[in-house]
Design an enzyme around this catalytic site. Structure first.
Site, PDB file in Angstrom:
ATOM      1  N   ARG A 296      -0.508  14.654  11.312  1.00 10.20           N
ATOM      2  CA  ARG A 296       0.558  14.804  10.058  1.00 10.20           C
ATOM      3  C   ARG A 296       0.890  13.395  10.115  1.00 10.20           C
ATOM      4  O   ARG A 296       1.435  13.079  11.205  1.00 10.20           O
ATOM      5  CB  ARG A 296       1.366  15.819  10.052  1.00 10.20           C
ATOM      6  CG  ARG A 296       0.717  17.187   9.486  1.00 10.20           C
ATOM      7  CD  ARG A 296       0.266  17.166   8.304  1.00 10.20           C
ATOM      8  NE  ARG A 296      -0.077  18.534   7.774  1.00 10.20           N
ATOM      9  CZ  ARG A 296      -1.176  19.033   7.766  1.00 10.20           C
ATOM     10  NH1 ARG A 296      -2.308  18.253   8.377  1.00 10.20           N
ATOM     11  NH2 ARG A 296      -1.478  20.263   7.465  1.00 10.20           N
TER      12      ARG A 296
ATOM     13  N   GLU B  21       2.291  10.767   2.011  1.00 15.76           N
ATOM     14  CA  GLU B  21       1.355  10.969   0.887  1.00 15.76           C
ATOM     15  C   GLU B  21       1.727  11.154  -0.412  1.00 15.76           C
ATOM     16  O   GLU B  21       2.681  12.178  -0.460  1.00 15.76           O
ATOM     17  CB  GLU B  21       0.356  12.129   1.738  1.00 15.76           C
ATOM     18  CG  GLU B  21      -0.290  11.692   2.766  1.00 15.76           C
ATOM     19  CD  GLU B  21      -0.819  12.926   3.688  1.00 15.76           C
ATOM     20  OE1 GLU B  21      -1.169  13.824   3.014  1.00 15.76           O
ATOM     21  OE2 GLU B  21      -0.959  12.637   4.859  1.00 15.76           O
TER      22      GLU B  21
ATOM     23  N   HIS C 294      -6.651  11.949   3.725  1.00 12.36           N
ATOM     24  CA  HIS C 294      -6.286  13.272   4.367  1.00 12.36           C
ATOM     25  C   HIS C 294      -7.589  14.128   3.726  1.00 12.36           C
ATOM     26  O   HIS C 294      -7.499  15.125   3.083  1.00 12.36           O
ATOM     27  CB  HIS C 294      -5.155  13.709   3.781  1.00 12.36           C
ATOM     28  CG  HIS C 294      -4.565  15.098   4.465  1.00 12.36           C
ATOM     29  ND1 HIS C 294      -3.104  15.356   4.563  1.00 12.36           N
ATOM     30  CD2 HIS C 294      -5.115  15.680   5.285  1.00 12.36           C
ATOM     31  CE1 HIS C 294      -3.025  16.385   5.250  1.00 12.36           C
ATOM     32  NE2 HIS C 294      -4.247  16.769   5.701  1.00 12.36           N
TER      33      HIS C 294
HETATM   34  C1  DGY Z   1      -5.286  21.085   7.450  1.00 19.02           C
HETATM   35  O1  DGY Z   1      -5.919  22.198   7.121  1.00 19.02           O
HETATM   36  O2  DGY Z   1      -4.166  21.251   7.836  1.00 19.02           O
HETATM   37  C2  DGY Z   1      -5.697  19.863   7.698  1.00 19.02           C
HETATM   38  O3  DGY Z   1      -4.747  18.858   7.265  1.00 19.02           O
HETATM   39  C3  DGY Z   1      -7.219  19.487   7.048  1.00 19.02           C
HETATM   40  O4  DGY Z   1      -7.363  18.198   6.514  1.00 19.02           O
END
Ligand code: DGY
Length: 315
Positions: A234, A263, A281
């Site tokens: 993240r 984001e 992402h």
């Molecule tokens: C999630 O599913 O948490 C991921 O970020 C997938 O890209």
């Protein structure tokens, strides 16, 4: 058979998911409504389930508008945008989609390592401009095979990255909340120590209070001007301002980033850097995996409304 349970979908995540939800539940597609507040108020008594994803926040404010909510089914493995404490207080179940996306996320981590270290995207852009290097004139890049790889967070995805990196003869070590038994990799109890002993750092941990900005100036400097950072976890795990500074000042070799602090904002300073690869992402973004995630998200809802055990509960 009673009426189909009402399920609120916050955003259009995938037509396949929408179709599947619509075939099994009464779907409330929030993103299609111009007056979202009015729509929620009007349907609040019928909404018992909610499907969310990494781009939406399920906070106390939203939860308070849904008095009959019983389950939040996340179309993602990360649930950092869901207020888990509030859900627990209200007895709302929360599920996610682990396992089915592990391979894709790990594959992408390796792709980001290779593409940032070998500057694959920049080389592709160069050829597309009609260019070709005269012998020896193309900038040299960095080798991945045999290098020291540090993994932050050795859960399912971290382990899958490690397995793949073994095929590149990488020397693997990791940082996690605690040392894992039966794991053949060296454990460091701080990210700084891990970075001091790594050429490449891959972030796969969940975003929590403890992991927010766990990668800051000191860690980046420990990786150094020939070191590479890959973030598939993240954005807020990294202090992005420090990362941008380290890249501008050449204190870090490069980075492969699938996630960002705010984001969809991606720092403009990074846009023209050949040693940086920027992705929107898409860790789980293949047809196979997104369908599997959709199936799992729907199966969790079905299990809940049938009074059966949830497949992948996360609270
Ligand atoms: C999630 O599913 O948490 C991921 O970020 C997938 O890209």
């Amino acid at each position: 058979m009673g009426p189909k349970p009402g399920v609120l979908m916050l955003k259009m995540m995938m037509p396949y998911l929408r179709d599947s939800l619509e075939s099994k539940f009464t779907l409330y597609p929030l993103w299609e409504q111009s007056d979202k507040e009015g729509y929620l108020a009007q349907n609040a008594q019928s909404i018992r389930g909610l499907v969310t994803w990494t781009g939406s926040t399920v906070d106390a404010e939203l939860l308070n508008k849904l008095p009959k909510l019983e389950i939040v089914s996340a179309f993602s493995v990360g649930v950092d945008k869901v207020d888990l404490r509030k859900c627990k207080e209200r007895g709302i179940a929360v599920t996610n989609t682990p396992d089915v996306l592990t391979d894709d996320c790990a594959d992408l981590a390796i792709a980001l390592l290779l593409s940032s270290m070998r500057q694959v995207c920049a080389a592709d852009r160069y050829v597309r401009k009609g260019c070709w290097p005269k012998l020896g004139q193309y900038p040299l890049t960095y080798k991945m095979s045999g290098k020291r790889l540090g993994i932050v967070g050795l859960g399912r995805i971290g382990m899958a990255v490690a397995k793949r990196a073994e095929a590149f003869s990488c020397k693997i070590s990791y940082f996690a909340r605690s040392e894992k038994s039966g794991v053949p990799y060296k454990f460091y109890d701080t990210v700084l120590e891990l970075a001091n002993n790594s050429d490449m750092l891959v972030l796969t941990c969940a975003l929590t209070k403890e992991t927010t900005h766990i990668v800051g100036r000191k860690v980046l400097d420990a990786l150094g001007p020939e070191g590479f950072l890959v973030n598939i976890a993240r954005g807020p795990v990294v202090d992005e301002q420090e990362l941008v500074k380290a890249l501008i000042e050449g204190r870090l070799g490069g980075a492969g980033l699938d996630v960002f602090e705010k984001e969809p904002q991606v720092p403009q300073e990074l846009w023209n850097m050949d040693n940086v690869v920027l992705l929107p992402h898409v860790g789980s973004g293949t047809w196979d995996t997104r369908r599997a995630m959709a199936d799992l998200a729907v199966s969790n809802l079905e299990a809940h409304f049938a009074g059966k055990p949830l497949l992948t509960p996360c609270n």
